[in-house]
Structures are given as C-alpha cells and as structure tokens.
Design a protein around this motif. Structure first.
Motif, PDB file in Angstrom:
ATOM      1  N   ALA A  44      73.778  42.433 103.007  1.00 58.40           N
ATOM      2  CA  ALA A  44      73.483  42.203 104.416  1.00 58.40           C
ATOM      3  C   ALA A  44      73.613  43.553 105.130  1.00 58.40           C
ATOM      4  CB  ALA A  44      74.464  41.189 105.012  1.00 58.40           C
ATOM      5  N   PRO A  45      72.975  43.687 106.287  1.00 52.34           N
ATOM      6  CA  PRO A  45      72.206  42.691 107.029  1.00 52.34           C
ATOM      7  C   PRO A  45      70.719  42.708 106.691  1.00 52.34           C
ATOM      8  CG  PRO A  45      72.602  44.607 108.386  1.00 52.34           C
ATOM      9  CD  PRO A  45      73.283  44.884 107.078  1.00 52.34           C
ATOM     10  N   GLY A  46      70.042  41.587 107.001  1.00 52.69           N
ATOM     11  CA  GLY A  46      68.594  41.498 106.870  1.00 52.69           C
ATOM     12  C   GLY A  46      67.932  41.897 108.173  1.00 52.69           C
ATOM     13  N   ILE A  47      66.904  42.740 108.097  1.00 48.90           N
ATOM     14  CA  ILE A  47      66.293  43.258 109.328  1.00 48.90           C
ATOM     15  C   ILE A  47      64.768  43.277 109.259  1.00 48.90           C
ATOM     16  CG2 ILE A  47      68.231  44.610 110.204  1.00 48.90           C
ATOM     17  CD1 ILE A  47      67.105  47.052 108.788  1.00 48.90           C
ATOM     18  N   ASN A  48      64.174  42.378 108.490  1.00 48.95           N
ATOM     19  CA  ASN A  48      62.722  42.291 108.500  1.00 48.95           C
ATOM     20  C   ASN A  48      62.233  41.754 109.844  1.00 48.95           C
ATOM     21  OD1 ASN A  48      63.424  41.582 105.306  1.00 48.95           O
ATOM     22  ND2 ASN A  48      61.754  43.013 105.636  1.00 48.95           N
ATOM     23  N   MET A  49      61.112  42.292 110.315  1.00 47.18           N
ATOM     24  CA  MET A  49      60.549  41.852 111.580  1.00 47.18           C
ATOM     25  C   MET A  49      59.950  40.444 111.452  1.00 47.18           C
ATOM     26  SD  MET A  49      60.909  44.156 113.996  1.00 47.18           S
ATOM     27  CE  MET A  49      62.575  44.181 113.324  1.00 47.18           C
ATOM     28  N   MET A  50      60.083  39.663 112.521  1.00 47.20           N
ATOM     29  CA  MET A  50      59.490  38.335 112.528  1.00 47.20           C
ATOM     30  C   MET A  50      58.006  38.464 112.879  1.00 47.20           C
ATOM     31  SD  MET A  50      60.403  34.821 114.596  1.00 47.20           S
ATOM     32  CE  MET A  50      59.193  35.177 115.872  1.00 47.20           C
ATOM     33  N   ARG A  51      57.194  38.660 111.854  1.00 42.78           N
ATOM     34  CA  ARG A  51      55.739  38.736 112.051  1.00 42.78           C
ATOM     35  C   ARG A  51      55.179  37.367 112.406  1.00 42.78           C
ATOM     36  NH1 ARG A  51      51.212  38.127 108.290  1.00 42.78           N
ATOM     37  NH2 ARG A  51      49.412  39.265 109.132  1.00 42.78           N
ATOM     38  N   THR A  52      55.690  36.351 111.741  1.00 43.38           N
ATOM     39  CA  THR A  52      55.278  34.977 112.012  1.00 43.38           C
ATOM     40  C   THR A  52      56.508  34.091 112.119  1.00 43.38           C
ATOM     41  OG1 THR A  52      54.257  32.997 111.043  1.00 43.38           O
ATOM     42  CG2 THR A  52      54.845  34.767 109.522  1.00 43.38           C
ATOM     43  N   PRO A  53      56.530  33.178 113.084  1.00 46.14           N
ATOM     44  CA  PRO A  53      57.686  32.284 113.208  1.00 46.14           C
ATOM     45  C   PRO A  53      57.780  31.260 112.083  1.00 46.14           C
ATOM     46  CG  PRO A  53      55.982  31.691 114.794  1.00 46.14           C
ATOM     47  CD  PRO A  53      55.550  32.982 114.176  1.00 46.14           C
ATOM     48  N   LEU A  54      56.782  31.189 111.210  1.00 47.46           N
ATOM     49  CA  LEU A  54      56.822  30.242 110.106  1.00 47.46           C
ATOM     50  C   LEU A  54      57.728  30.692 108.963  1.00 47.46           C
ATOM     51  CD1 LEU A  54      53.035  29.261 109.796  1.00 47.46           C
ATOM     52  CD2 LEU A  54      54.846  28.017 110.962  1.00 47.46           C
ATOM     53  N   CYS A  55      58.088  31.962 108.934  1.00 49.99           N
ATOM     54  CA  CYS A  55      58.863  32.504 107.814  1.00 49.99           C
ATOM     55  C   CYS A  55      60.184  31.750 107.646  1.00 49.99           C
ATOM     56  CB  CYS A  55      59.132  33.982 108.020  1.00 49.99           C
ATOM     57  SG  CYS A  55      60.151  34.723 106.715  1.00 49.99           S
ATOM     58  N   GLY A  56      60.433  31.272 106.424  1.00 49.56           N
ATOM     59  CA  GLY A  56      61.618  30.471 106.168  1.00 49.56           C
ATOM     60  C   GLY A  56      62.927  31.203 106.335  1.00 49.56           C
ATOM     61  N   ARG A  57      62.899  32.542 106.266  1.00 51.67           N
ATOM     62  CA  ARG A  57      64.143  33.308 106.380  1.00 51.67           C
ATOM     63  C   ARG A  57      64.279  34.024 107.719  1.00 51.67           C
ATOM     64  NH1 ARG A  57      65.525  36.321 100.697  1.00 51.67           N
ATOM     65  NH2 ARG A  57      67.657  36.166 101.516  1.00 51.67           N
ATOM     66  N   SER A  58      63.480  33.641 108.706  1.00 52.26           N
ATOM     67  CA  SER A  58      63.587  34.307 110.002  1.00 52.26           C
ATOM     68  C   SER A  58      64.995  34.240 110.561  1.00 52.26           C
ATOM     69  CB  SER A  58      62.608  33.682 111.001  1.00 52.26           C
ATOM     70  OG  SER A  58      61.276  34.041 110.704  1.00 52.26           O
ATOM     71  N   PHE A  59      65.723  33.162 110.268  1.00 47.41           N
ATOM     72  CA  PHE A  59      67.087  33.027 110.797  1.00 47.41           C
ATOM     73  C   PHE A  59      68.020  34.112 110.274  1.00 47.41           C
ATOM     74  CE2 PHE A  59      67.439  30.880 106.756  1.00 47.41           C
ATOM     75  CZ  PHE A  59      68.759  31.007 106.359  1.00 47.41           C
ATOM     76  N   GLU A  60      67.664  34.752 109.156  1.00 46.07           N
ATOM     77  CA  GLU A  60      68.489  35.817 108.586  1.00 46.07           C
ATOM     78  C   GLU A  60      68.214  37.174 109.228  1.00 46.07           C
ATOM     79  OE1 GLU A  60      68.940  36.141 104.363  1.00 46.07           O
ATOM     80  OE2 GLU A  60      68.061  34.161 104.047  1.00 46.07           O
ATOM     81  N   TYR A  61      67.169  37.262 110.035  1.00 49.29           N
ATOM     82  CA  TYR A  61      66.728  38.552 110.562  1.00 49.29           C
ATOM     83  C   TYR A  61      67.019  38.665 112.059  1.00 49.29           C
ATOM     84  CZ  TYR A  61      64.309  38.297 106.073  1.00 49.29           C
ATOM     85  OH  TYR A  61      64.022  38.153 104.741  1.00 49.29           O
ATOM     86  N   MET A  62      66.617  39.774 112.664  1.00 53.43           N
ATOM     87  CA  MET A  62      67.015  40.097 114.031  1.00 53.43           C
ATOM     88  C   MET A  62      65.856  40.073 115.017  1.00 53.43           C
ATOM     89  SD  MET A  62      69.964  42.976 113.510  1.00 53.43           S
ATOM     90  CE  MET A  62      71.592  42.518 112.886  1.00 53.43           C
ATOM     91  N   GLY A  63      64.900  39.180 114.785  1.00 55.39           N
ATOM     92  CA  GLY A  63      63.860  38.983 115.772  1.00 55.39           C
ATOM     93  C   GLY A  63      62.612  39.797 115.519  1.00 55.39           C
ATOM     94  N   GLU A  64      61.822  39.966 116.587  1.00 61.27           N
ATOM     95  CA  GLU A  64      60.476  40.517 116.452  1.00 61.27           C
ATOM     96  C   GLU A  64      60.333  41.961 116.920  1.00 61.27           C
ATOM     97  OE1 GLU A  64      58.432  39.118 120.680  1.00 61.27           O
ATOM     98  OE2 GLU A  64      58.465  37.717 119.010  1.00 61.27           O
ATOM     99  N   ASP A  65      61.398  42.539 117.466  1.00 60.33           N
ATOM    100  CA  ASP A  65      61.251  43.868 118.066  1.00 60.33           C
ATOM    101  C   ASP A  65      62.039  44.922 117.308  1.00 60.33           C
ATOM    102  OD1 ASP A  65      60.344  45.512 120.517  1.00 60.33           O
ATOM    103  OD2 ASP A  65      62.481  45.957 120.330  1.00 60.33           O
ATOM    104  N   PRO A  66      61.395  46.024 116.929  1.00 63.86           N
ATOM    105  CA  PRO A  66      62.098  47.050 116.140  1.00 63.86           C
ATOM    106  C   PRO A  66      63.224  47.742 116.882  1.00 63.86           C
ATOM    107  CG  PRO A  66      59.853  47.755 116.705  1.00 63.86           C
ATOM    108  CD  PRO A  66      59.955  46.312 117.069  1.00 63.86           C
ATOM    109  N   HIS A  67      63.086  47.920 118.191  1.00 62.27           N
ATOM    110  CA  HIS A  67      64.161  48.604 118.923  1.00 62.27           C
ATOM    111  C   HIS A  67      65.394  47.722 119.021  1.00 62.27           C
ATOM    112  CE1 HIS A  67      66.014  51.426 121.728  1.00 62.27           C
ATOM    113  NE2 HIS A  67      66.381  50.373 122.437  1.00 62.27           N
TER     114      HIS A  67
END
Length: 722
Positions: free
Chosen positions: A108-131
C-alpha cells in the motif's frame, strides 16, 4: 551499512543465495541468507490494514487469533478528507501495525487514477485527480515508513480496470501518462521516498508493466532517480528475459511452485548459460539490500511496532468523520436532534453489514467493526428505540471469500465481468418480504434513515461493475420509501459513484460515506446527529449516468484485449468541464452544517528567467452557528494563450487547504503555486513547459463552485525537467 560493506556482502553471496532473494519462497516471503545475517523479506497486503496470515505455501488461513488488526478507512475515504494530516496519521498506524505483525513491507498505498467509476478496485485508490492523489499519498508513505516498514505504491501503471487485468493492453499517449497517470507515482517516489513500487498486471503500449523497460528503467530509475526496489504484482511476470533486463527486482506469485518462478530456476539457468550476466542479478540484490538497510533489517536497531493500540482508534475515527460528505440537506433535516426523537428506523443492508473481510486482497481480519446500527445504538443509548429492517435481500455474501479465490485469480474467466444481481424465486420472495416490512415500519418511525449502496460483491478486486445501477432493487425501494416518507434520509455507502438519477431529485437529504474502517459506523452516527460537522469533499465526480463518463460509456467488455485511452487527459471533471456535462455532484463538492464565506482573494505573481511563484491568499469566515471546516481549492487554467485552449483542460486542481473554524471565527489561507501549476507536457521536448500568456486562477469550494477568478500574465517560457 555503507556502500563498500554492501558490495562486500554481495561479493560473498552465491548465485543460489542471490536468486533466493529475488523471488518468492513463500506466498509473501523471499529467502534470506542466514549465514550472512540477511533475513527473509516479508510483505503483507493491504491498503486497509495488515491482512490476516496464510499458510506459507497455500491460500489457507493460519486460523489463529493473533492476527486481528485495526481496520482502516479505504483510500477513497482518506482522499475525501482532503486533509494530508489525516493521511499521515493513518499511514503511521498502518506502518506501526505492519511492523508489529512482523512485516517488512505493506503493499500500500494504491494510487491508480479513477478513469472509470466501474473499476472494481476504485475504493482502494485516491480518486480521479493526480494532484489530490499526490498530495495525499506523500504523507501517507511518510507515516508508514517512519516505522521501519517499506511502503509499496501500486499499481504502476494505468491499472484502470479489473476485467482482463492480466492481459489487457492499455494504449496511452505520452502526454496523458505524464499529466494524469504518472504524477501521483512521481510524488510518491521523489517526495515520499517510497521504498518499493509494484508493477501492474496489465500491459502498457504492448509491454507488460512488471517488466516494461520504458516504465521501470526509463521513467522510474532514470527520470525519477528511484533507488528502492520494484516488485511484481502476484503473478504479474510473463517472461524471464524481460524480467531480468527490464527493471524488475523481485517476483511474487499466487502459486506454490516457487523454484519454477520466472526469476527462480529459469533465471539461474540463463545466468549459467551466459545469456544473462550475473551483474544483472547483483543489481536486483543491491536494490533490495539498500531498502533492507534503510529499514534497519541488517543492523538490529529496528523498531518493534505494535497493533490494536487503543489510542489509534481515535485517529481512525477522526479519519472516518472527516471523510463523510454531505451531498444534500435541502430542508435542514440534518443534524438530527436526539432529544426530539424516540423511534428511529434504519433501512438497508449496509445499515448492519460488516465489510472488513471482503474486497479481495484489501480484506482485513478486523479486531472489530462498528456498523451504522451499532454506532447509532452506542451514541444514543437507551432513550431512543432503534429498529432495523434490511429492506432488500443481498443474496450474495461478499464479505466472506472462498479461501481459494486468490490462487485462481490469474485465470481470466474468474476476473472478467461481474456477479449477477439476485435472481430466482428465493430472491424475489425475500426482497418482497423485506420491502413490505420496511415500508410498514417507515410509517410509524420518527426518523427513517436509509443506508444502502454497494458492498464487496461489487467493489471488489478481480471484477468490474457492469453499470452504475444500484444492485438488489434498491432504486425501487428508495422510491417506495420516499412515497411514504418525504423526509427520508438517504445514506449511500460505496467505494465509487453510483447512478442515483431515478430518485435523486425526489430526496432532500443525502449523505455519502465509504468503507470507513472499524469506527465508520460510529463516525456516521456522529455526523447524522451533529456531534461532528461534515467536512468531506468528493475526490471523484459523481455522474448522472454512465453515458456521461469519459470512458466506458457502454460498460467494460470482457472481449476487449486492447484499451485505447482516447479521452487522453480528459478524465474526471476535466471531461465534464470541456464537454459541458452537468454531473450529479462535482469533484470537490461537499456541504456543511454551517456557512462559510471566502473573501479578500489576492494573487501575487513573482517571475524570473528561472521560474515563477504565485501566492494565492483568501480569508475564510465561519458565519454559522457550529464549528466546522472548509476546503479552499485552487484551480488553474489557460486564458488567452499561445497554445490552443481546446487541447488543455479548462481548469485543473493545483492546490488546496482545509481550515477549521469556530462560529464567527476567520482565518487566512495561503497557497503557493510554482510554475508547474501552469505547465503542460511537451512530447516533442520531453518535458513540462509553461508557455507565455494569460492564465486563470480559480478560488473555489469545488470544481464547479467558483468563488473568485483571477487572471495573471506569464511573460517567460519556462521548462521543467522530468
């Protein structure tokens, strides 16, 4: 250990000993070199706490009671706090507990961008904005690593979906990578000093990320000067020669044939045959030893760590409190007054569901987890009757995984698509029964609180959602409840956005919460009853419908083998801005029980031939009757510029600060921007460039709630290195 001592140590090692250090010898452990005092290297999932322990060579749990651990809020929840101090404190707890459990690295931590809200692991990441992700991940890493535990940022890079995750080829242009998908990783490495980076399962532009020469050698090692080690995702290696030469240091997998891993026997054979120089192996061992040395694994002066510390629960509760987002409060029903309430009805499966032991590798064997029902009961005591009705039948229990799921997780059939919603006679009958009971009870209660959303049947590793619709027939249930109770309080508990369009305009009170850790249910109760003023802001755009999203408007197809990122840099709010699409709720949005004013906006520009600095300051005043916190957000965008504004986002987040104020109190917020806040990546010059021209600076409380717009003129063309 100095450099000479490290080289001397490597020189004493046999080829077998070196090979043993660079691949798994157990599912979460490599070999050590006992005769030289080098211990095994032990890692553990995960992003929401130190995972329960498994047998060394099988995915069967140990089954003892020592590995109960604190359950942390998800990374999406942390991002929703918009508070780097919270990220640091949570990281510190995660690192301390990992060390207390005898781990050397937490995955950890996971920091992939949320390109699509359908991604099953979006809850592990920090949203859609790189900053936002960059500003939150750096303190989290620092908190982890001050406990002599390595942070492992993942998944590098562009791991934006779970469907076909081990084979999909993401085709992404250089500018999009540099502006959207790299910045959080770059900050993690250069500012956070992350000790390890995990490669992603997918391919990037034709080459697997776990041995991608461009990603690992050119970008990570050369451009960012990374000196930690690169670890594969479990089963992410596909070729021995590529793994040897293209920047991977440690291979891990989900199977028990450890000596047959690509960087085990097959690599040893290539060295013996002269196809791979032993110096390549030395480089990998050197990178691993360098991290071990920093973690004090070689000198006996290491911190011991601890876990389940009672004091840490206060910090985790605060993190949960600050993450909850008030989306609607039209009739000011919230906060509730407990003195005026005798009978509360809670409806919804998430009102009393435990989420810790679910989600895939994010699963946690939690010491405890407070559900909303338990939290409200604890908070209100015996003077209020709290009735619970599930309202709908969640037929698939997502928070108890089969022990063998991870061993099969590399098989594409097991990770494509999504689980079916409930069907059949049993589901229909139970759903009808639960709905009727809830509707009947709703007529008599003083307050009705609906707590629904998703669970780890849907927010889960290895699977993506097929659409944004609420499962289990929730839309109909909410509409039926609203027909009985117009004052219905709706709480959505999810790890990513859902489609609320069917009932959104009919409800006046809406709260967004997340997988919020062991104290999440109590934190929600505090928010609903005004013990804590909500201050969370959305870290991702909530669309009205899937068709409005920048990618995957028609869902994610298991048939796709290539994924073209044709939207480029226009993900998240950048897409909604430039296409004039109104979302349900904007990035950065969140209400409070008090009122804030933001005044006296001032922008000062200082520029020279070498660079520039912009100081943005405002006065924030709490004009309401309750203590609260506001997040000042600074966005920048092109005005009249030599670049075509159509190829640049209209605005991009470049600074933010959260400020807490008592009623009537004012405070000054000052945010410093450097030239990079106005730059764009030039693929021809291979660097970030600020072009001369006019730029806009937006002072805001969300990406669509602009308080003031200021214009500046930048006279010099400035280049920024990678």
């Amino acid at each position: 250990m100095n450099v000479n001592q490290m080289e001397e140590l490597i020189g004493k090692m046999t080829l077998d000993e070196k090979i043993g250090m660079i691949h798994g010898n157990q599912l979460f452990q490599t070999k050590g070199v006992e005769r030289l005092g080098i211990p095994p290297f032990i890692s553990s999932d995960g992003p929401m706490g130190c995972r329960l322990d498994y047998q060394p060579a099988s995915w069967q749990v140990i089954g003892q009671n020592y590995d109960y651990t604190s359950y942390l809020p998800s990374n999406t929840a942390l991002a929703a706090t918009w508070n780097p101090d919270i990220a640091y404190e949570t990281g510190k707890i995660l690192g301390k507990e990992a060390r207390g459990r005898g781990k050397d690295m937490i995955l950890a931590p996971g920091i992939n961008m949320m390109r699509t809200p359908l991604c099953g692991r979006s809850f592990e990441y920090m949203g859609e904005d790189p900053h936002l992700a960059a500003e939150m991940v750096v303190p989290m890493i620092q908190g982890i690593q001050e406990n002599d535990v390595a942070a492992c940022v993942k998944h590098f890079a562009v791991n934006s979906q779970e469907t076909n995750r081990t084979s999909i080829n993401a085709k992404v242009d250089e500018r999009t990578l540099q502006e959207i998908y790299f910045p959080a990783f770059k900050a993690a490495v250069k500012k956070g000093k992350a000790a390890s980076v995990m490669g992603a399962y997918n391919k990037l532009n034709g080459s697997y990320c776990c041995h991608n020469d461009y990603l690992l050698n050119e970008v990570l090692r050369k451009d960012w000067e990374f000196d930690g080690f690169v670890i594969s995702d479990w089963g992410g290696v596909k070729d021995t020669m590529e793994a040897a030469f293209n920047g991977l240091d440690m291979e891990m997998s989900v199977t028990d044939n450890f000596d047959e891993y690509y960087m085990a026997g097959p690599l040893k054979k290539m060295v013996e045959e002269g196809k791979v120089p032993e110096s390549i192996i030395d480089d990998k061992v050197r990178n691993i030893l360098r991290v071990m040395n920093r973690l004090h694994m070689l000198d006996g002066e290491r911190k011991t760590g601890t876990y389940n510390d009672a004091e840490d629960r206060r910090s985790l509760r605060k993190a949960a409190e600050e993450s909850i987002v008030l989306l609607k409060n039209k009739q000011n029903i919230l906060p509730l007054d407990e003195k005026k309430i005798k009978h509360i009805l809670i409806v919804g499966d998430n009102g009393d569901r435990m989420h810790a032991l679910g989600g895939g590798s994010a699963e946690i064997k939690a010491l405890y987890e407070i559900s909303p029902l338990l939290g409200m009961s604890m908070l209100l005591g015996g003077n209020v009757t709290i009735q619970y009705e599930p309202g709908y039948y969640a037929s698939v229990v997502g928070n108890v995984w089969d022990e063998g799921w991870q061993a099969n997780s590399l098989e594409e059939d097991s990770v494509s698509g999504n689980r079916e919603d409930g069907k059949g006679t049993e589901w229909t009958e139970k759903n009808r029964e639960y709905r009727q009971r809830a509707l009947k009870a709703a007529k008599d209660a003083d307050v009705v609180i609906y707590i629904g959303g998703l669970n780890h049947d849907y927010d889960v590793e290895g699977m993506d959602r097929r659409n944004l619709k609420l499962p289990y027939g929730q839309d109909k249930l909410i509409l039926d409840l609203l027909s009985v109770r117009q004052d219905l309080i709706v709480v959505m508990m999810t790890g990513s956005p859902v489609d609320m369009s069917v009932w959104l305009d009919k409800t006046d009170t809406l709260v967004q919460t997340w997988y919020n850790g062991m104290e999440g249910g109590y934190a929600l109760a505090e928010i609903l009853f005004g013990k804590v003023n909500p201050s969370g802001k959305l870290p991702e755009t909530f669309p009205m419908a899937l068709i409005d999203t920048p990618a995957c408007q028609s869902g994610i197809s298991p048939e796709d083998k290539e994924l073209n990122y044709t939207e480029g840099v226009f993900i998240g709010y950048r897409h909604y801005d430039i296409n004039h699409i109104k979302p349900a709720f904007s990035f950065g949005y969140g209400l409070s029980y008090t009122d804030f004013s933001i005044t006296d906006g001032n922008v000062e520009l200082k520029q020279s031939e070498d660079g520039l600095k912009v100081q943005v300051s405002v006065t924030v005043t709490n004009e309401g009757k309750l203590p609260g916190a506001q997040v000042v957000q600074i966005y920048t965008g092109c005005g009249e510029n030599s670049l075509n504004p159509a190829v640049r986002p209209i605005k991009e987040l470049k600074g933010f600060q959260k400020i807490s104020l008592n009623p009537g109190e004012s405070g000054k917020v000052t945010i410093i921007l450097d030239g990079s806040a106005f730059s764009s990546y030039s693929t021809s010059e291979k660097c970030f460039i600020v072009e001369p021209g006019k730029y806009n600076i937006y002072i805001a409380t969300s990406c669509t709630d602009i308080i003031e717009t200021h214009k500046i003129y930048i006279s010099n063309r400035i280049k920024y290195s990678k």
